[in-house]
Design a protein around this motif. Structure first.
Motif, PDB file in Angstrom:
ATOM      1  N   LEU A 138     143.672   6.337  78.733  1.00 55.18           N
ATOM      2  CA  LEU A 138     143.777   5.628  80.010  1.00 55.18           C
ATOM      3  C   LEU A 138     142.541   5.864  80.874  1.00 55.18           C
ATOM      4  CD1 LEU A 138     147.540   6.278  80.894  1.00 55.18           C
ATOM      5  CD2 LEU A 138     146.513   4.184  80.015  1.00 55.18           C
ATOM      6  N   THR A 139     142.014   7.082  80.833  1.00 58.36           N
ATOM      7  CA  THR A 139     140.804   7.385  81.602  1.00 58.36           C
ATOM      8  C   THR A 139     139.613   6.588  81.087  1.00 58.36           C
ATOM      9  OG1 THR A 139     141.641   9.612  82.013  1.00 58.36           O
ATOM     10  CG2 THR A 139     139.301   9.226  82.414  1.00 58.36           C
ATOM     11  N   VAL A 140     139.492   6.509  79.769  1.00 56.99           N
ATOM     12  CA  VAL A 140     138.379   5.754  79.183  1.00 56.99           C
ATOM     13  C   VAL A 140     138.491   4.271  79.514  1.00 56.99           C
ATOM     14  CG1 VAL A 140     137.331   5.042  77.001  1.00 56.99           C
ATOM     15  CG2 VAL A 140     137.985   7.431  77.345  1.00 56.99           C
ATOM     16  N   LEU A 141     139.717   3.744  79.474  1.00 60.23           N
ATOM     17  CA  LEU A 141     139.901   2.332  79.795  1.00 60.23           C
ATOM     18  C   LEU A 141     139.548   2.029  81.247  1.00 60.23           C
ATOM     19  CD1 LEU A 141     143.221   1.500  77.901  1.00 60.23           C
ATOM     20  CD2 LEU A 141     140.896   0.852  77.267  1.00 60.23           C
ATOM     21  N   SER A 142     139.856   2.955  82.147  1.00 61.04           N
ATOM     22  CA  SER A 142     139.503   2.742  83.552  1.00 61.04           C
ATOM     23  C   SER A 142     137.997   2.817  83.777  1.00 61.04           C
ATOM     24  CB  SER A 142     140.218   3.765  84.437  1.00 61.04           C
ATOM     25  OG  SER A 142     139.799   5.085  84.108  1.00 61.04           O
ATOM     26  N   LEU A 143     137.284   3.566  82.932  1.00 55.01           N
ATOM     27  CA  LEU A 143     135.839   3.704  83.072  1.00 55.01           C
ATOM     28  C   LEU A 143     135.074   2.795  82.117  1.00 55.01           C
ATOM     29  CD1 LEU A 143     135.576   7.601  83.357  1.00 55.01           C
ATOM     30  CD2 LEU A 143     135.527   5.929  85.199  1.00 55.01           C
ATOM     31  N   ALA A 144     135.790   1.935  81.392  1.00 60.70           N
ATOM     32  CA  ALA A 144     135.128   1.070  80.412  1.00 60.70           C
ATOM     33  C   ALA A 144     134.058   0.179  81.026  1.00 60.70           C
ATOM     34  CB  ALA A 144     136.172   0.238  79.660  1.00 60.70           C
ATOM     35  N   VAL A 162     128.191  -0.990  81.400  1.00 66.98           N
ATOM     36  CA  VAL A 162     127.005  -1.187  82.227  1.00 66.98           C
ATOM     37  C   VAL A 162     125.941  -0.142  81.906  1.00 66.98           C
ATOM     38  CG1 VAL A 162     126.157  -1.067  84.591  1.00 66.98           C
ATOM     39  CG2 VAL A 162     128.211  -2.360  84.087  1.00 66.98           C
ATOM     40  N   MET A 163     126.348   1.095  81.713  1.00 65.30           N
ATOM     41  CA  MET A 163     125.383   2.180  81.552  1.00 65.30           C
ATOM     42  C   MET A 163     124.752   2.231  80.165  1.00 65.30           C
ATOM     43  SD  MET A 163     125.189   3.725  84.480  1.00 65.30           S
ATOM     44  CE  MET A 163     125.370   2.096  85.213  1.00 65.30           C
ATOM     45  N   MET A 164     125.425   1.727  79.161  1.00 61.45           N
ATOM     46  CA  MET A 164     124.954   1.916  77.786  1.00 61.45           C
ATOM     47  C   MET A 164     124.493   0.622  77.129  1.00 61.45           C
ATOM     48  SD  MET A 164     127.959   4.556  76.584  1.00 61.45           S
ATOM     49  CE  MET A 164     127.269   4.778  74.949  1.00 61.45           C
ATOM     50  N   THR A 165     124.308  -0.426  77.915  1.00 59.10           N
ATOM     51  CA  THR A 165     123.875  -1.706  77.362  1.00 59.10           C
ATOM     52  C   THR A 165     122.679  -2.227  78.159  1.00 59.10           C
ATOM     53  OG1 THR A 165     125.392  -2.963  78.763  1.00 59.10           O
ATOM     54  CG2 THR A 165     126.232  -2.244  76.630  1.00 59.10           C
ATOM     55  N   MET A 201     125.018  13.003  76.496  1.00 56.12           N
ATOM     56  CA  MET A 201     125.149  13.080  77.946  1.00 56.12           C
ATOM     57  C   MET A 201     123.796  13.181  78.641  1.00 56.12           C
ATOM     58  SD  MET A 201     128.269  12.659  78.095  1.00 56.12           S
ATOM     59  CE  MET A 201     128.354  12.716  79.865  1.00 56.12           C
ATOM     60  N   VAL A 202     122.760  13.517  77.922  1.00 52.95           N
ATOM     61  CA  VAL A 202     121.395  13.498  78.458  1.00 52.95           C
ATOM     62  C   VAL A 202     120.756  12.135  78.220  1.00 52.95           C
ATOM     63  CG1 VAL A 202     119.087  14.490  78.199  1.00 52.95           C
ATOM     64  CG2 VAL A 202     121.089  15.983  78.236  1.00 52.95           C
ATOM     65  N   LEU A 203     121.082  11.531  77.094  1.00 50.53           N
ATOM     66  CA  LEU A 203     120.463  10.254  76.742  1.00 50.53           C
ATOM     67  C   LEU A 203     120.929   9.133  77.668  1.00 50.53           C
ATOM     68  CD1 LEU A 203     118.712   8.578  74.832  1.00 50.53           C
ATOM     69  CD2 LEU A 203     120.695   8.389  73.295  1.00 50.53           C
ATOM     70  N   ILE A 204     122.189   9.123  78.051  1.00 52.18           N
ATOM     71  CA  ILE A 204     122.719   8.013  78.866  1.00 52.18           C
ATOM     72  C   ILE A 204     122.033   7.924  80.232  1.00 52.18           C
ATOM     73  CG2 ILE A 204     124.785   7.112  80.005  1.00 52.18           C
ATOM     74  CD1 ILE A 204     126.419   8.113  77.663  1.00 52.18           C
ATOM     75  N   PRO A 205     121.969   8.997  81.042  1.00 54.40           N
ATOM     76  CA  PRO A 205     121.256   8.850  82.330  1.00 54.40           C
ATOM     77  C   PRO A 205     119.766   8.578  82.162  1.00 54.40           C
ATOM     78  CG  PRO A 205     121.881  11.131  81.955  1.00 54.40           C
ATOM     79  CD  PRO A 205     122.574  10.324  80.912  1.00 54.40           C
ATOM     80  N   SER A 206     119.166   9.114  81.102  1.00 54.02           N
ATOM     81  CA  SER A 206     117.753   8.824  80.848  1.00 54.02           C
ATOM     82  C   SER A 206     117.552   7.339  80.560  1.00 54.02           C
ATOM     83  CB  SER A 206     117.246   9.655  79.670  1.00 54.02           C
ATOM     84  OG  SER A 206     117.466  11.033  79.879  1.00 54.02           O
ATOM     85  N   PHE A 207     118.454   6.765  79.804  1.00 55.45           N
ATOM     86  CA  PHE A 207     118.387   5.336  79.501  1.00 55.45           C
ATOM     87  C   PHE A 207     118.531   4.495  80.770  1.00 55.45           C
ATOM     88  CE2 PHE A 207     120.968   1.520  78.591  1.00 55.45           C
ATOM     89  CZ  PHE A 207     120.047   0.791  77.863  1.00 55.45           C
ATOM     90  N   VAL A 208     119.455   4.874  81.650  1.00 59.33           N
ATOM     91  CA  VAL A 208     119.680   4.104  82.880  1.00 59.33           C
ATOM     92  C   VAL A 208     118.444   4.148  83.774  1.00 59.33           C
ATOM     93  CG1 VAL A 208     121.078   3.946  84.971  1.00 59.33           C
ATOM     94  CG2 VAL A 208     122.166   4.449  82.777  1.00 59.33           C
ATOM     95  N   VAL A 209     117.837   5.322  83.928  1.00 60.33           N
ATOM     96  CA  VAL A 209     116.648   5.439  84.763  1.00 60.33           C
ATOM     97  C   VAL A 209     115.498   4.622  84.179  1.00 60.33           C
ATOM     98  CG1 VAL A 209     114.919   7.055  85.634  1.00 60.33           C
ATOM     99  CG2 VAL A 209     117.339   7.670  85.703  1.00 60.33           C
ATOM    100  N   SER A 210     115.339   4.659  82.878  1.00 58.95           N
ATOM    101  CA  SER A 210     114.289   3.856  82.246  1.00 58.95           C
ATOM    102  C   SER A 210     114.526   2.368  82.432  1.00 58.95           C
ATOM    103  CB  SER A 210     114.212   4.189  80.751  1.00 58.95           C
ATOM    104  OG  SER A 210     113.854   5.544  80.539  1.00 58.95           O
ATOM    105  N   GLU A 211     115.796   1.938  82.351  1.00 58.02           N
ATOM    106  CA  GLU A 211     116.114   0.530  82.556  1.00 58.02           C
ATOM    107  C   GLU A 211     115.799   0.093  83.986  1.00 58.02           C
ATOM    108  OE1 GLU A 211     117.810  -1.961  80.091  1.00 58.02           O
ATOM    109  OE2 GLU A 211     116.259  -0.606  79.338  1.00 58.02           O
ATOM    110  N   LEU A 212     116.101   0.948  84.950  1.00 55.28           N
ATOM    111  CA  LEU A 212     115.794   0.607  86.340  1.00 55.28           C
ATOM    112  C   LEU A 212     114.285   0.484  86.570  1.00 55.28           C
ATOM    113  CD1 LEU A 212     118.374   2.846  88.233  1.00 55.28           C
ATOM    114  CD2 LEU A 212     118.421   0.365  87.992  1.00 55.28           C
TER     115      LEU A 212
END
Length: 290
Positions: A94-100, A105-108, A214-225
């Protein structure tokens, strides 16, 4: 309908207090057609209506209504560790579905597309045109288009074997992360990865496979921005030149009270259409993920 009291034939009471026959006639009402109705009838009709409503409501309530289903949510005592494990899995699901949506957004590629489209609208100066629904919808469609190879690998290597009970849930998650990590690593700068490794105080990885997710995801978001802002800067340049030229012309003509954006907006739209801006922009964005 006018109600008139009958006063014809009424006589004044006698000195002894006796009432004449004309007083009794006053208890009736005459209508224009000559019909006489007693005053008590005007009170009997509402009373009859009230009694009828009460009887009807009691008859309806006497009928048996169909049984309605009930849902009960509670916290019970788990007798075995397996029951607790199942409950924890349901809570996690249920937690994952609420954060889907946030995960998508963060991983695509959605982040870069949405930011670039927003900067384009601001550069054109069209306020809320195209509306947010159109911009978000276009960004989602392009995201599904760009991420379709990744989703096909996830479906083939992780989802279908898991549905066929060939692999466990843990192994399915690990297999699904492999193509997603490959996509994010291609779009992530080493500088951003090093930043979050330093912030998280993680050990220096020897290869890209050892980089924590967990390190790769925020790094990816910052690079995308950062990439989106670079593309936005290039979009702004031609429209900024038009704004400067229009403002200079208006100032030289003494039209200081006329807002420059009202004059420059048609020229910016004409330039964007003549250059086939949507084709160039969408094509460049798609090629930037190659």
């Amino acid at each position: 309908m006018t109600v008139q009291s009958d006063t014809r034939g009424c006589r004044a009471p006698s000195a002894g207090g006796e009432k004449g026959p004309g007083v009794l006639r006053a208890s009736h009402r005459h209508f224009r057609d000559g019909t006489r109705w007693p005053n008590s009838l005007f009170f009997l009709v509402p009373a009859a209506l009230v009694i009828g409503v009460i009887v009807w409501s009691s008859a309806v309530s006497a009928q048996q209504l169909p049984a309605l289903p009930s849902v009960t949510i509670g916290v019970g005592q788990g007798d075995t560790p397996q029951q607790v494990n199942v409950l924890l899995k349901i809570l996690l699901l249920l937690t994952v579905l609420s954060l889907a949506p946030a995960i998508v957004v963060m991983m695509t590629s959605f982040t870069r597309l949405a930011v670039v489209f927003s900067l384009l609208r601001h550069a054109l100066g069209t306020q809320q045109t195209p509306p947010n629904q159109v911009m978000i919808g276009l960004a989602l469609l392009l995201t599904f288009f760009l991420m379709s190879p990744v989703y096909e690998k996830v479906n083939k290597d992780a989802l279908q074997p898991y549905l066929g009970e060939e692999i466990s849930q843990t192994e399915a998650i690990e297999r699904a992360l492999v193509p997603i990590r490959e996509f994010m690593l291609k779009q992530t700068r080493k500088k951003d990865i090093a930043l979050f490794l330093k912030v998280s105080k993680s050990a220096q990885p020897h290869n890209i496979d050892e980089i924590p997710t967990m390190v790769l995801i925020p790094s990816f978001v910052v690079s995308e921005l950062k990439t989106a802002f670079q593309i936005g800067f290039l979009i702004y340049i031609p429209f900024l030149v038009i704004d400067m030229v229009v403002a200079s012309v208006l100032l030289s003509m003494g039209m200081m009270m006329l807002p420059p954006f009202m004059i420059s907006l048609p020229f910016k739209l004409m330039l964007f259409v003549l250059m086939d801006g949507w084709n160039l922009l969408v094509g460049s964005l798609v090629k930037s993920f190659a």
